[in-house]
Design a protein around this motif. Structure first.
Motif, PDB file in Angstrom:
ATOM      1  N   LEU A   1     -43.358  16.355 -22.820  1.00  0.00           N
ATOM      2  CA  LEU A   1     -43.474  15.692 -22.060  1.00  0.00           C
ATOM      3  C   LEU A   1     -44.020  13.976 -21.808  1.00  0.00           C
ATOM      4  CD1 LEU A   1     -40.894  18.861 -21.008  1.00  0.00           C
ATOM      5  CD2 LEU A   1     -40.234  16.858 -22.697  1.00  0.00           C
TER       6      LEU A   1
ATOM      7  N   VAL B   1     -43.179  11.631 -23.061  1.00  0.00           N
ATOM      8  CA  VAL B   1     -42.094  10.969 -23.484  1.00  0.00           C
ATOM      9  C   VAL B   1     -41.513   9.771 -22.141  1.00  0.00           C
ATOM     10  CG1 VAL B   1     -39.353  11.465 -23.552  1.00  0.00           C
ATOM     11  CG2 VAL B   1     -41.148  12.325 -24.587  1.00  0.00           C
TER      12      VAL B   1
ATOM     13  N   LYS C   1     -39.029   7.007 -21.469  1.00  0.00           N
ATOM     14  CA  LYS C   1     -38.005   7.205 -20.724  1.00  0.00           C
ATOM     15  C   LYS C   1     -36.305   6.466 -20.851  1.00  0.00           C
ATOM     16  CE  LYS C   1     -37.649   8.651 -16.529  1.00  0.00           C
ATOM     17  NZ  LYS C   1     -36.358   8.009 -15.648  1.00  0.00           N
TER      18      LYS C   1
ATOM     19  N   GLU D   1     -33.202   7.264 -22.719  1.00  0.00           N
ATOM     20  CA  GLU D   1     -32.451   6.907 -22.530  1.00  0.00           C
ATOM     21  C   GLU D   1     -30.925   6.268 -22.928  1.00  0.00           C
ATOM     22  OE1 GLU D   1     -33.386   6.981 -18.280  1.00  0.00           O
ATOM     23  OE2 GLU D   1     -33.489   9.283 -18.379  1.00  0.00           O
TER      24      GLU D   1
ATOM     25  N   GLN E   1     -39.193  20.018 -28.144  1.00  0.00           N
ATOM     26  CA  GLN E   1     -38.447  20.048 -27.062  1.00  0.00           C
ATOM     27  C   GLN E   1     -38.841  18.505 -26.434  1.00  0.00           C
ATOM     28  OE1 GLN E   1     -38.467  22.318 -23.020  1.00  0.00           O
ATOM     29  NE2 GLN E   1     -40.471  20.908 -23.009  1.00  0.00           N
ATOM     30  N   SER E   2     -40.282  18.325 -26.896  1.00  0.00           N
ATOM     31  CA  SER E   2     -40.272  16.607 -26.675  1.00  0.00           C
ATOM     32  C   SER E   2     -38.434  15.248 -27.618  1.00  0.00           C
ATOM     33  CB  SER E   2     -41.513  15.960 -26.914  1.00  0.00           C
ATOM     34  OG  SER E   2     -41.501  15.673 -27.798  1.00  0.00           O
TER      35      SER E   2
ATOM     36  N   THR F   1     -35.170  15.468 -26.207  1.00  0.00           N
ATOM     37  CA  THR F   1     -35.075  14.125 -25.183  1.00  0.00           C
ATOM     38  C   THR F   1     -34.205  13.453 -25.562  1.00  0.00           C
ATOM     39  OG1 THR F   1     -36.406  13.043 -25.564  1.00  0.00           O
ATOM     40  CG2 THR F   1     -36.514  14.589 -23.915  1.00  0.00           C
TER      41      THR F   1
ATOM     42  N   ARG G   1     -32.004  20.783 -26.608  1.00  0.00           N
ATOM     43  CA  ARG G   1     -33.357  21.393 -26.517  1.00  0.00           C
ATOM     44  C   ARG G   1     -33.733  22.696 -27.435  1.00  0.00           C
ATOM     45  NH1 ARG G   1     -36.026  24.114 -23.540  1.00  0.00           N
ATOM     46  NH2 ARG G   1     -34.371  24.707 -23.078  1.00  0.00           N
TER      47      ARG G   1
ATOM     48  N   SER H   1     -38.184  25.934 -20.235  1.00  0.00           N
ATOM     49  CA  SER H   1     -37.382  24.846 -19.588  1.00  0.00           C
ATOM     50  C   SER H   1     -37.197  24.779 -18.157  1.00  0.00           C
ATOM     51  CB  SER H   1     -36.222  25.204 -20.382  1.00  0.00           C
ATOM     52  OG  SER H   1     -35.489  25.562 -19.325  1.00  0.00           O
TER      53      SER H   1
ATOM     54  N   ALA I   1     -39.850  21.929 -17.403  1.00  0.00           N
ATOM     55  CA  ALA I   1     -39.066  20.311 -17.888  1.00  0.00           C
ATOM     56  C   ALA I   1     -37.982  19.717 -16.542  1.00  0.00           C
ATOM     57  CB  ALA I   1     -38.069  20.710 -19.442  1.00  0.00           C
TER      58      ALA I   1
ATOM     59  N   ALA J   1     -38.222  16.708 -14.888  1.00  0.00           N
ATOM     60  CA  ALA J   1     -36.718  15.560 -14.764  1.00  0.00           C
ATOM     61  C   ALA J   1     -35.766  15.616 -13.754  1.00  0.00           C
ATOM     62  CB  ALA J   1     -36.094  16.173 -16.030  1.00  0.00           C
TER      63      ALA J   1
END
Length: 199
Positions: free
Chosen positions: A19, A22, A26, A30, A78-79, A82, A88, A114, A117, A121
């Protein structure tokens, strides 16, 4: 702390590492959410991931036998998840089963990984909000806290449902929903349909 618990914590830490790759992009990730056609295509991809997950061989790895490489690969999934529109939990559970994890452990591990993560976040969102000079509006803190409690309760029961569906090999049932919704929104986005009235 039992050796199995220490091993599980180590696996979660390793799974969280991708993660950090990322974070530098980011904002770009997004921004994909601003393109309905792209999100629709990613939702179609989610359907494919869920559909294939039920057709994978049943693994037997648990916290004792899963390798650091397994955790790292699940962390990569998982990354990648995003991306807006990519599930996820679906991605990490499917990746876990592809690595040979026991189905129930794959769901449990997906949930546990999670936690850091989501916590990270949340910290980033709080940091961005404070940096922008915005605060919590007056009287809204109780509502925010209530929302967190409700989300936690719903999440708890959702995990139980996912566990049940995964154990019965019905996890891919969500695939048809993703395909239907993804196809519908893709057609609407390509035809210029919008829910926002033109100025």
């Amino acid at each position: 702390m039992p050796p199995a618990a220490r091993r599980l914590i180590l696996l979660i830490i390793v799974a969280t590492l991708p993660l950090f790759l990322v974070l530098p992009i980011k904002d770009y990730v997004e921004q994909i959410g601003n393109y309905p056609a792209a999100v629709s295509c990613i939702l179609l991809l989610t359907g494919a991931v869920l559909f294939l997950s039920d057709r994978m061989a049943h693994g037997h790895k648990t916290a004792r036998s899963a390798t650091l490489k397994d955790a790292l690969l699940i962390g990569v999934a998982q990354s990648v998840a995003t991306l807006p529109g990519l599930s996820r939990s679906g991605s990490t559970i499917a990746a876990g089963m592809a690595c040979g994890l026991d189905r129930k452990f794959a769901v449990r591990f997906s949930f546990l990984m999670s936690l850091p993560a989501v916590f990270g976040a949340t910290l980033l969102e709080v940091k961005d909000t404070l940096s922008a000079g915005a605060g919590i509006p007056d009287g809204m803190l109780p509502k925010y806290l209530l929302g967190m409690v409700i989300a936690g309760v719903v999440g708890y029961f959702s995990i139980g449902l996912v566990n049940l569906l995964t154990a019965k090999g019905k996890f891919g049932a969500f695939a048809y929903y993703c395909w239907g919704a993804g196809a519908l929104f893709l057609v609407l986005s390509l035809t210029g349909f919008t829910l926002v009235p033109a100025a």
